[in-house]
Motif scaffolding. Structure first.
Motif, PDB file in Angstrom:
ATOM      1  N   PRO A 132      13.934  -2.413   5.138  1.00 31.59           N
ATOM      2  CA  PRO A 132      13.917  -2.645   6.579  1.00 31.59           C
ATOM      3  C   PRO A 132      12.781  -1.883   7.263  1.00 31.59           C
ATOM      4  O   PRO A 132      12.619  -0.683   7.051  1.00 31.59           O
ATOM      5  N   GLY A 133      12.013  -2.577   8.051  1.00 31.94           N
ATOM      6  CA  GLY A 133      10.926  -1.948   8.784  1.00 31.94           C
ATOM      7  C   GLY A 133       9.711  -1.588   7.969  1.00 31.94           C
ATOM      8  O   GLY A 133       8.756  -1.009   8.485  1.00 31.94           O
ATOM      9  N   GLU A 134       9.716  -1.934   6.694  1.00 34.81           N
ATOM     10  CA  GLU A 134       8.612  -1.585   5.796  1.00 34.81           C
ATOM     11  C   GLU A 134       7.687  -2.787   5.608  1.00 34.81           C
ATOM     12  O   GLU A 134       8.132  -3.867   5.229  1.00 34.81           O
ATOM     13  N   ALA A 135       6.411  -2.604   5.895  1.00 37.59           N
ATOM     14  CA  ALA A 135       5.458  -3.704   5.760  1.00 37.59           C
ATOM     15  C   ALA A 135       5.056  -3.891   4.309  1.00 37.59           C
ATOM     16  O   ALA A 135       4.636  -2.956   3.637  1.00 37.59           O
ATOM     17  N   THR A 136       5.231  -5.089   3.809  1.00 37.66           N
ATOM     18  CA  THR A 136       4.714  -5.461   2.495  1.00 37.66           C
ATOM     19  C   THR A 136       4.243  -6.891   2.613  1.00 37.66           C
ATOM     20  O   THR A 136       5.044  -7.796   2.809  1.00 37.66           O
ATOM     21  N   GLY A 137       2.956  -7.118   2.532  1.00 36.21           N
ATOM     22  CA  GLY A 137       2.402  -8.427   2.810  1.00 36.21           C
ATOM     23  C   GLY A 137       2.363  -9.355   1.617  1.00 36.21           C
ATOM     24  O   GLY A 137       3.097  -9.197   0.636  1.00 36.21           O
ATOM     25  N   HIS A 138       1.451 -10.317   1.700  1.00 32.26           N
ATOM     26  CA  HIS A 138       1.403 -11.408   0.732  1.00 32.26           C
ATOM     27  C   HIS A 138       0.684 -11.039  -0.562  1.00 32.26           C
ATOM     28  O   HIS A 138       0.724 -11.797  -1.523  1.00 32.26           O
ATOM     29  N   TRP A 139       0.048  -9.880  -0.607  1.00 35.09           N
ATOM     30  CA  TRP A 139      -0.667  -9.445  -1.810  1.00 35.09           C
ATOM     31  C   TRP A 139      -0.133  -8.094  -2.284  1.00 35.09           C
ATOM     32  O   TRP A 139      -0.880  -7.119  -2.373  1.00 35.09           O
ATOM     33  N   PRO A 140       1.156  -8.003  -2.627  1.00 36.63           N
ATOM     34  CA  PRO A 140       1.726  -6.706  -3.015  1.00 36.63           C
ATOM     35  C   PRO A 140       1.183  -6.169  -4.330  1.00 36.63           C
ATOM     36  O   PRO A 140       1.342  -4.985  -4.613  1.00 36.63           O
ATOM     37  N   GLN A 141       0.539  -7.010  -5.144  1.00 36.85           N
ATOM     38  CA  GLN A 141      -0.087  -6.495  -6.363  1.00 36.85           C
ATOM     39  C   GLN A 141      -1.236  -5.558  -6.029  1.00 36.85           C
ATOM     40  O   GLN A 141      -1.652  -4.748  -6.871  1.00 36.85           O
ATOM     41  N   PHE A 142      -1.756  -5.633  -4.797  1.00 35.50           N
ATOM     42  CA  PHE A 142      -2.788  -4.701  -4.341  1.00 35.50           C
ATOM     43  C   PHE A 142      -2.181  -3.482  -3.650  1.00 35.50           C
ATOM     44  O   PHE A 142      -2.634  -2.362  -3.853  1.00 35.50           O
ATOM     45  N   SER A 143      -1.174  -3.717  -2.811  1.00 38.45           N
ATOM     46  CA  SER A 143      -0.629  -2.630  -1.997  1.00 38.45           C
ATOM     47  C   SER A 143       0.481  -1.853  -2.692  1.00 38.45           C
ATOM     48  O   SER A 143       0.623  -0.650  -2.470  1.00 38.45           O
ATOM     49  N   ARG A 144       1.278  -2.534  -3.538  1.00 34.28           N
ATOM     50  CA  ARG A 144       2.403  -1.876  -4.210  1.00 34.28           C
ATOM     51  C   ARG A 144       2.537  -2.379  -5.647  1.00 34.28           C
ATOM     52  O   ARG A 144       3.555  -2.963  -6.022  1.00 34.28           O
ATOM     53  N   PRO A 145       1.533  -2.165  -6.471  1.00 36.64           N
ATOM     54  CA  PRO A 145       1.583  -2.710  -7.832  1.00 36.64           C
ATOM     55  C   PRO A 145       2.725  -2.162  -8.661  1.00 36.64           C
ATOM     56  O   PRO A 145       3.295  -2.883  -9.488  1.00 36.64           O
ATOM     57  N   GLY A 146       3.076  -0.893  -8.449  1.00 37.51           N
ATOM     58  CA  GLY A 146       4.185  -0.324  -9.202  1.00 37.51           C
ATOM     59  C   GLY A 146       5.496  -1.010  -8.877  1.00 37.51           C
ATOM     60  O   GLY A 146       6.315  -1.282  -9.780  1.00 37.51           O
ATOM     61  N   ALA A 147       5.722  -1.307  -7.603  1.00 30.60           N
ATOM     62  CA  ALA A 147       6.947  -1.996  -7.202  1.00 30.60           C
ATOM     63  C   ALA A 147       6.975  -3.421  -7.740  1.00 30.60           C
ATOM     64  O   ALA A 147       8.041  -3.928  -8.134  1.00 30.60           O
ATOM     65  N   THR A 169      -0.166  -4.675 -14.872  1.00 34.51           N
ATOM     66  CA  THR A 169       0.072  -4.860 -16.308  1.00 34.51           C
ATOM     67  C   THR A 169       0.370  -3.581 -17.088  1.00 34.51           C
ATOM     68  O   THR A 169       1.143  -3.647 -18.067  1.00 34.51           O
ATOM     69  N   PRO A 170      -0.191  -2.408 -16.748  1.00 34.12           N
ATOM     70  CA  PRO A 170       0.106  -1.237 -17.577  1.00 34.12           C
ATOM     71  C   PRO A 170       1.598  -0.920 -17.686  1.00 34.12           C
ATOM     72  O   PRO A 170       2.085  -0.587 -18.782  1.00 34.12           O
ATOM     73  N   ALA A 171       2.333  -1.032 -16.609  1.00 32.20           N
ATOM     74  CA  ALA A 171       3.768  -0.753 -16.656  1.00 32.20           C
ATOM     75  C   ALA A 171       4.505  -1.796 -17.490  1.00 32.20           C
ATOM     76  O   ALA A 171       5.485  -1.473 -18.184  1.00 32.20           O
ATOM     77  N   LEU A 172       4.053  -3.027 -17.445  1.00 37.55           N
ATOM     78  CA  LEU A 172       4.677  -4.076 -18.260  1.00 37.55           C
ATOM     79  C   LEU A 172       4.430  -3.828 -19.741  1.00 37.55           C
ATOM     80  O   LEU A 172       5.331  -3.982 -20.575  1.00 37.55           O
ATOM     81  N   GLU A 173       3.200  -3.423 -20.058  1.00 36.76           N
ATOM     82  CA  GLU A 173       2.866  -3.109 -21.449  1.00 36.76           C
ATOM     83  C   GLU A 173       3.631  -1.878 -21.930  1.00 36.76           C
ATOM     84  O   GLU A 173       4.103  -1.837 -23.080  1.00 36.76           O
TER      85      GLU A 173
END
Length: 235
Positions: free
Chosen positions: A210-225, A20-24
């Motif tokens: 390609p070849g980059e792991a991003t799972g089902h909970w990206p709000q935890f692993s990559r929130p900025g993305a 949320t901070p980036a959205l705000e």
């Protein structure tokens, strides 16, 4: 724009805290929700079903002035789609975070029930590709924060009735299924993906390269993305 964020099963509003901070900062007003009955024992939650979760989002839409975007993660995708169906004239955009637009009568999934509620089943119950990007500390922290959901919510059928929902612009942010595979599904249009094929304005964004792991909970692993992808979708 108002952005209503609906978490998936076992999660609450706080799990959007790093998104949320980036959205705000971009000028939007965020409304992360905790759904009815989350964390409550069966005595307090046995009567709560999918329709109640949809109604909670509809009530949030009705309380806001101006354009609204809906973001649903995982099972939260069913919730926001039901809310869109109820208020298609008030929703400017819908974002599905690693989930599909559901069909009428579909449900989330059937999970084990314990003491009249559905507790978080543990990371071992998910495919490795869904959790590969979560390090041990992140898994431990998320599991500690996970809360039970009402027994009926995962299996209650979602009811849809207003086809105007299909004209609202939508974006799928995918992190566990390649975008090309989703586009192939649209062409094949199997019965379970009929709603996906019927959407008039759909963009598909693949969060991982390609070849980059991003799972089902990206709000935890990559929130900025995740925040960046949401902003690109709604702006």
């Amino acid at each position: 724009m108002h952005i209503i964020l609906v978490p998936g099963l076992w999660l609450d509003a706080a799990t959007w805290g790093e998104v949320t901070p980036a959205l705000e900062a971009a000028g939007h007003r965020t409304h992360p929700l905790t759904m009815p009955g989350v964390g409550a024992p069966a005595a307090q939650s046995s009567g709560i079903g999918m329709a109640d979760w949809v109604a909670a989002v509809v009530a949030e839409i009705d309380a806001l002035d101006g354009p609204v975007a809906l973001v649903g993660h995982s099972g939260g995708g069913n919730v926001v789609y039901g809310a869109l169906d109820a208020r298609p004239e008030h929703v400017a955009h819908v974002v599905f975070l690693d989930t599909f637009p559901p069909t009428d009568g579909s449900s989330i999934w059937d999970f084990p029930v314990v003491d009249g509620v559905v507790p978080f089943p543990g990371w071992d119950s998910f495919d490795e590709g869904e959790v590969a990007d979560l390090d041990p500390q992140t898994r431990a922290d998320a599991a500690a924060r996970a809360q039970s959901v009402p027994e009926r919510v995962p299996t209650d059928p979602l009811r849809l009735s207003d086809e105007r929902r299909r004209a609202v612009p939508m974006t799928m942010i995918t992190s566990t299924m390649p975008a090309d595979d989703i586009r192939a599904l649209i062409g094949q249009a199997p019965a379970w993906a009929a709603e996906l094929a019927a959407i008039e304005k759909l963009e598909i964004v693949q969060l991982n390269g390609p070849g980059e792991a991003t799972g089902h909970w990206p709000q935890f692993s990559r929130p900025g993305a995740v925040a960046e992808a949401i902003l690109r979708a709604i702006d």
